[in-house]
Scaffold this motif. Structure first.
Motif: not given
Length: 262
Positions: A231-260
């Motif tokens: 009946d009404k659309a439900i907000f699920i969350g926010v994602l980012a677009m990458h050249d290899d697919g979509l990503a959430n905040a957790g993906d970016h945190v993991s990538e940050f630690f890998e880069a360090n």
């Protein structure tokens, strides 16, 4: 002239003319080369760190702003960016993995409309048309002729695949559920109400900046459950677009630690 004055003058001339010897120049060059060898490999990591740190902050913030809007105005914000112009995704997205273009049904269109998403901002369909119109992929990609009023019809929009939503946002996503993906752009009703500026997503590879691709985040809405329109659309969350697919905040945190990791 006294002998002492002559000696002092010659000594001063020698001191003034003294420069680096060949050995000293070689030592300096070796040091510079060594420093370059240490720093240059770290440049990609620096870019990745900046990208992931910003995204891991922007995604939760965008989530909050949408939720705050709902709490204040008792509806979802209208005028998100429609990533589909006609029947296909616009061709200047950073990547289309995880997204597909499809027509809304009367029921799923009604789910968006009843939730408060009564209109969508249209974008130029191709980078060539965008350039001809003098627009830019992120700052001004808007084609007013493509704006959508969702009070009627079955227009095409971007959908996030069920597999993507299940992996990144909702583990209970069903195979026949439907999730619409809308760009959080500068024409959204969020602007001037719960935020002043739509966030940018800076990619971590060459050619993925806001000047080259559509660098905004996506708001994901569930519009159907097990094949039946809500009946009404439900907000699920926010994602980012990458050249290899979509990503959430957790993906970016993991990538940050890998880069360090050195």
């Amino acid at each position: 002239m006294k002998v002492s004055n002559i000696l002092a003058t010659r000594l001063a001339r020698r001191t003034n003319n003294k420069g680096l010897t060949l050995i000293e120049l070689l030592v300096v060059l070796v040091i510079l080369i060594a420093l370059a060898g240490i720093l240059i490999p770290q440049l990609p990591n620096m870019l990745t760190r900046a990208h992931t740190a910003a995204a891991s902050t922007n995604i939760p913030e965008a989530n909050k702003r949408i939720q705050e809007f709902e709490q204040i105005y008792f509806k979802q914000p209208a005028n998100f960016d429609n990533l589909v112009n006609g029947v296909a995704l616009v061709d200047y997205l950073p990547g289309s993995t995880g997204l597909t273009a499809a027509a809304l049904t009367a029921g799923t269109r009604g789910a968006l409309f009843n939730a408060g998403i009564t209109s969508l901002a249209g974008l130029y369909d191709t980078a060539a048309n965008l350039e001809t119109a003098g627009g830019t992929p992120t700052i001004n990609p808007y084609d007013g002729a493509a704006d959508l009023n969702l009070s009627a019809g079955t227009p095409s929009v971007a959908f996030a695949t069920e597999a993507t939503v299940e992996a990144l946002l909702r583990q209970d996503a069903g195979a026949n559920d439907a999730y619409v993906a809308l760009g959080i752009g500068q024409r959204s009703e969020l602007i001037g109400r719960t935020t002043n500026e739509a966030p940018y997503h800076f990619g971590d590879v060459a050619g993925s900046g806001p000047d080259a691709v559509y660098a905004r985040y996506l708001a994901i809405y569930k519009v159907a459950n097990d094949g039946t329109a809500l009946d009404k659309a439900i907000f699920i969350g926010v994602l980012a677009m990458h050249d290899d697919g979509l990503a959430n905040a957790g993906d970016h945190v993991s990538e940050f630690f890998e880069a360090n990791q050195l």
